[in-house]
Design a protein around this motif. Structure first.
Motif, PDB file in Angstrom:
ATOM      1  N   SER A 124       0.855  -1.175   0.000  1.00 23.59           N
ATOM      2  CA  SER A 124       0.000   0.000   0.000  1.00 23.59           C
ATOM      3  C   SER A 124       0.895   1.230   0.000  1.00 23.59           C
ATOM      4  CB  SER A 124      -0.902  -0.018   1.243  1.00 23.59           C
ATOM      5  OG  SER A 124      -1.876   0.983   1.181  1.00 23.59           O
ATOM      6  N   GLU A 125       0.353   2.343  -0.457  1.00 16.36           N
ATOM      7  CA  GLU A 125       1.099   3.602  -0.534  1.00 16.36           C
ATOM      8  C   GLU A 125       1.632   4.009   0.845  1.00 16.36           C
ATOM      9  OE1 GLU A 125      -0.127   8.275  -1.070  1.00 16.36           O
ATOM     10  OE2 GLU A 125      -1.484   6.729  -1.784  1.00 16.36           O
ATOM     11  N   PRO A 126       2.929   4.300   0.956  1.00 15.97           N
ATOM     12  CA  PRO A 126       3.477   4.758   2.241  1.00 15.97           C
ATOM     13  C   PRO A 126       2.881   6.121   2.606  1.00 15.97           C
ATOM     14  CG  PRO A 126       5.237   4.162   0.718  1.00 15.97           C
ATOM     15  CD  PRO A 126       3.959   4.165  -0.058  1.00 15.97           C
ATOM     16  N   ARG A 127       2.301   6.210   3.772  1.00 12.73           N
ATOM     17  CA  ARG A 127       1.702   7.456   4.245  1.00 12.73           C
ATOM     18  C   ARG A 127       1.440   7.339   5.741  1.00 12.73           C
ATOM     19  NH1 ARG A 127      -2.156   4.025   2.699  1.00 12.73           N
ATOM     20  NH2 ARG A 127      -4.290   4.233   3.434  1.00 12.73           N
ATOM     21  N   ALA A 128       1.179   8.453   6.362  1.00  7.30           N
ATOM     22  CA  ALA A 128       0.836   8.477   7.778  1.00  7.30           C
ATOM     23  C   ALA A 128      -0.639   8.135   7.916  1.00  7.30           C
ATOM     24  CB  ALA A 128       1.133   9.844   8.375  1.00  7.30           C
ATOM     25  N   ILE A 129      -0.949   7.214   8.818  1.00  5.94           N
ATOM     26  CA  ILE A 129      -2.333   6.792   9.033  1.00  5.94           C
ATOM     27  C   ILE A 129      -2.653   6.828  10.517  1.00  5.94           C
ATOM     28  CG2 ILE A 129      -2.394   5.324   6.978  1.00  5.94           C
ATOM     29  CD1 ILE A 129      -2.060   2.881   8.874  1.00  5.94           C
ATOM     30  N   TYR A 130      -3.946   6.845  10.821  1.00  7.99           N
ATOM     31  CA  TYR A 130      -4.399   6.660  12.196  1.00  7.99           C
ATOM     32  C   TYR A 130      -5.728   5.937  12.177  1.00  7.99           C
ATOM     33  CZ  TYR A 130      -7.714  10.631  11.960  1.00  7.99           C
ATOM     34  OH  TYR A 130      -8.747  11.464  11.655  1.00  7.99           O
ATOM     35  N   GLY A 131      -6.045   5.304  13.293  1.00  7.07           N
ATOM     36  CA  GLY A 131      -7.283   4.551  13.396  1.00  7.07           C
ATOM     37  C   GLY A 131      -7.326   3.819  14.726  1.00  7.07           C
ATOM     38  N   GLU A 132      -8.144   2.787  14.780  1.00  5.05           N
ATOM     39  CA  GLU A 132      -8.300   2.029  16.012  1.00  5.05           C
ATOM     40  C   GLU A 132      -7.759   0.619  15.827  1.00  5.05           C
ATOM     41  OE1 GLU A 132     -11.478   3.173  14.562  1.00  5.05           O
ATOM     42  OE2 GLU A 132     -10.935   5.119  15.353  1.00  5.05           O
ATOM     43  N   THR A 133      -7.313   0.041  16.929  1.00  5.13           N
ATOM     44  CA  THR A 133      -6.868  -1.344  16.947  1.00  5.13           C
ATOM     45  C   THR A 133      -7.064  -1.905  18.344  1.00  5.13           C
ATOM     46  OG1 THR A 133      -5.064  -2.819  16.314  1.00  5.13           O
ATOM     47  CG2 THR A 133      -4.444  -0.834  17.483  1.00  5.13           C
ATOM     48  N   THR A 134      -7.152  -3.202  18.445  1.00  8.63           N
ATOM     49  CA  THR A 134      -7.288  -3.839  19.751  1.00  8.63           C
ATOM     50  C   THR A 134      -5.909  -3.967  20.382  1.00  8.63           C
ATOM     51  OG1 THR A 134      -6.982  -6.087  18.918  1.00  8.63           O
ATOM     52  CG2 THR A 134      -9.253  -5.200  18.903  1.00  8.63           C
ATOM     53  N   PRO A 135      -5.845  -4.161  21.700  1.00 12.21           N
ATOM     54  CA  PRO A 135      -4.536  -4.379  22.335  1.00 12.21           C
ATOM     55  C   PRO A 135      -3.800  -5.588  21.733  1.00 12.21           C
ATOM     56  CG  PRO A 135      -6.173  -3.868  24.001  1.00 12.21           C
ATOM     57  CD  PRO A 135      -6.914  -4.032  22.707  1.00 12.21           C
ATOM     58  N   GLY A 136      -4.540  -6.627  21.385  1.00  8.17           N
ATOM     59  CA  GLY A 136      -3.917  -7.812  20.782  1.00  8.17           C
ATOM     60  C   GLY A 136      -3.321  -7.510  19.419  1.00  8.17           C
ATOM     61  N   GLU A 137      -4.055  -6.724  18.599  1.00  3.50           N
ATOM     62  CA  GLU A 137      -3.533  -6.346  17.286  1.00  3.50           C
ATOM     63  C   GLU A 137      -2.303  -5.454  17.426  1.00  3.50           C
ATOM     64  OE1 GLU A 137      -7.477  -6.258  14.439  1.00  3.50           O
ATOM     65  OE2 GLU A 137      -7.146  -4.583  15.827  1.00  3.50           O
ATOM     66  N   ALA A 138      -2.324  -4.549  18.401  1.00  6.08           N
ATOM     67  CA  ALA A 138      -1.174  -3.670  18.633  1.00  6.08           C
ATOM     68  C   ALA A 138       0.045  -4.495  19.042  1.00  6.08           C
ATOM     69  CB  ALA A 138      -1.506  -2.631  19.709  1.00  6.08           C
ATOM     70  N   GLU A 139      -0.150  -5.476  19.883  1.00  4.79           N
ATOM     71  CA  GLU A 139       0.951  -6.341  20.310  1.00  4.79           C
ATOM     72  C   GLU A 139       1.504  -7.128  19.123  1.00  4.79           C
ATOM     73  OE1 GLU A 139       1.803  -9.967  23.450  1.00  4.79           O
ATOM     74  OE2 GLU A 139       0.074  -8.676  23.781  1.00  4.79           O
ATOM     75  N   ALA A 140       0.620  -7.628  18.255  1.00  2.00           N
ATOM     76  CA  ALA A 140       1.059  -8.369  17.073  1.00  2.00           C
ATOM     77  C   ALA A 140       1.867  -7.471  16.140  1.00  2.00           C
ATOM     78  CB  ALA A 140      -0.146  -8.969  16.348  1.00  2.00           C
ATOM     79  N   LEU A 141       1.434  -6.216  15.942  1.00  3.02           N
ATOM     80  CA  LEU A 141       2.194  -5.282  15.106  1.00  3.02           C
ATOM     81  C   LEU A 141       3.601  -5.072  15.673  1.00  3.02           C
ATOM     82  CD1 LEU A 141      -0.468  -2.536  14.302  1.00  3.02           C
ATOM     83  CD2 LEU A 141       0.499  -4.187  12.695  1.00  3.02           C
ATOM     84  N   ALA A 142       3.678  -4.878  16.974  1.00  2.00           N
ATOM     85  CA  ALA A 142       4.975  -4.678  17.618  1.00  2.00           C
ATOM     86  C   ALA A 142       5.852  -5.921  17.459  1.00  2.00           C
ATOM     87  CB  ALA A 142       4.781  -4.340  19.097  1.00  2.00           C
ATOM     88  N   ASP A 143       5.270  -7.114  17.625  1.00  6.80           N
ATOM     89  CA  ASP A 143       6.022  -8.358  17.468  1.00  6.80           C
ATOM     90  C   ASP A 143       6.554  -8.521  16.050  1.00  6.80           C
ATOM     91  OD1 ASP A 143       5.545  -8.975  20.108  1.00  6.80           O
ATOM     92  OD2 ASP A 143       3.923 -10.414  19.688  1.00  6.80           O
ATOM     93  N   GLU A 144       5.829  -7.979  15.073  1.00  5.89           N
ATOM     94  CA  GLU A 144       6.240  -8.063  13.671  1.00  5.89           C
ATOM     95  C   GLU A 144       7.256  -6.980  13.307  1.00  5.89           C
ATOM     96  OE1 GLU A 144       2.851  -8.326  10.951  1.00  5.89           O
ATOM     97  OE2 GLU A 144       1.689  -9.180  12.619  1.00  5.89           O
ATOM     98  N   GLY A 145       7.572  -6.103  14.261  1.00  8.56           N
ATOM     99  CA  GLY A 145       8.538  -5.036  14.002  1.00  8.56           C
ATOM    100  C   GLY A 145       7.958  -3.851  13.257  1.00  8.56           C
ATOM    101  N   ILE A 146       6.656  -3.723  13.271  1.00  9.77           N
ATOM    102  CA  ILE A 146       5.995  -2.601  12.601  1.00  9.77           C
ATOM    103  C   ILE A 146       5.888  -1.455  13.602  1.00  9.77           C
ATOM    104  CG2 ILE A 146       3.887  -1.819  11.464  1.00  9.77           C
ATOM    105  CD1 ILE A 146       3.487  -4.762  10.570  1.00  9.77           C
ATOM    106  N   GLU A 147       6.512  -0.338  13.264  1.00  4.78           N
ATOM    107  CA  GLU A 147       6.531   0.796  14.182  1.00  4.78           C
ATOM    108  C   GLU A 147       5.236   1.574  14.113  1.00  4.78           C
ATOM    109  OE1 GLU A 147       9.973   3.282  14.032  1.00  4.78           O
ATOM    110  OE2 GLU A 147      11.289   1.582  13.636  1.00  4.78           O
ATOM    111  N   PHE A 148       4.714   1.930  15.277  1.00  2.13           N
ATOM    112  CA  PHE A 148       3.515   2.747  15.387  1.00  2.13           C
ATOM    113  C   PHE A 148       3.535   3.383  16.768  1.00  2.13           C
ATOM    114  CE2 PHE A 148       2.526  -1.285  17.195  1.00  2.13           C
ATOM    115  CZ  PHE A 148       1.701  -1.026  18.266  1.00  2.13           C
TER     116      PHE A 148
END
Length: 159
Positions: A124-148
């Motif tokens: 997807s196009e690189p850009r700044a985004i915002y929205g909602e996520t669950t604590p579990g989804e946030a933890e999974a993003l962090a585990d995958e090395g995705i910065e947010f």
């Protein structure tokens, strides 16, 4: 540091701390002061009682200025803050941050985690985004090395 009681054009009163009176004057002239209740940048000093020490007592020392260098370097433990007791200045700062996020980023709603992954993987196009996520989804993003980042979301300032 100097403490002022401030008042906006709508007569809301709130506190402000400044290095000196010139610091207040510069920030007010540049429109950098904002009422935490209504967002007005027309802010002036309100009438305050002077801080006069009683006979034989010194004026209290500013605890920030009296910190030793080694104390200033130490990391404080995080302290949870309940929304209803946020200081006015902090609420105003968070409202300005929310306005900047909304102005400069794309809202992706509850699809935040999926869109962050797509951006991370180049799908997807690189850009700044915002929205909602669950604590579990946030933890999974962090585990995958995705910065947010997670921002405390306060109600908008009513202008």
């Amino acid at each position: 540091m100097i403490h002022y009681q401030l008042r906006c054009a709508s007569a809301h009163e709130f506190d402000g701390w400044f290095r000196d009176s010139a610091g207040f004057d510069e920030q007010a002239a540049a429109g950098l002061l904002e009422c935490p209740s209504c967002g007005s940048t027309r802010v002036e000093r309100a009438l305050m009682a002077p801080s006069v020490p009683r006979k034989g007592r010194d004026i209290a020392v500013d605890p920030v200025e009296s910190l030793a260098v080694e104390d200033a370097v130490a990391e404080p433990d995080p302290v949870p803050v309940a929304a209803p007791v946020l200081p006015d200045a902090m609420r105003a700062m968070l409202q300005r941050m929310r306005a900047e996020v909304e102005r400069q980023c794309d809202y992706v709603g509850p699809d935040f985690a999926d869109e962050a992954r797509r951006i991370h993987h180049g799908e997807s196009e690189p850009r700044a985004i915002y929205g909602e996520t669950t604590p579990g989804e946030a933890e999974a993003l962090a585990d995958e090395g995705i910065e947010f980042g997670q921002v405390p979301w306060v109600p908008r300032a009513e202008s």
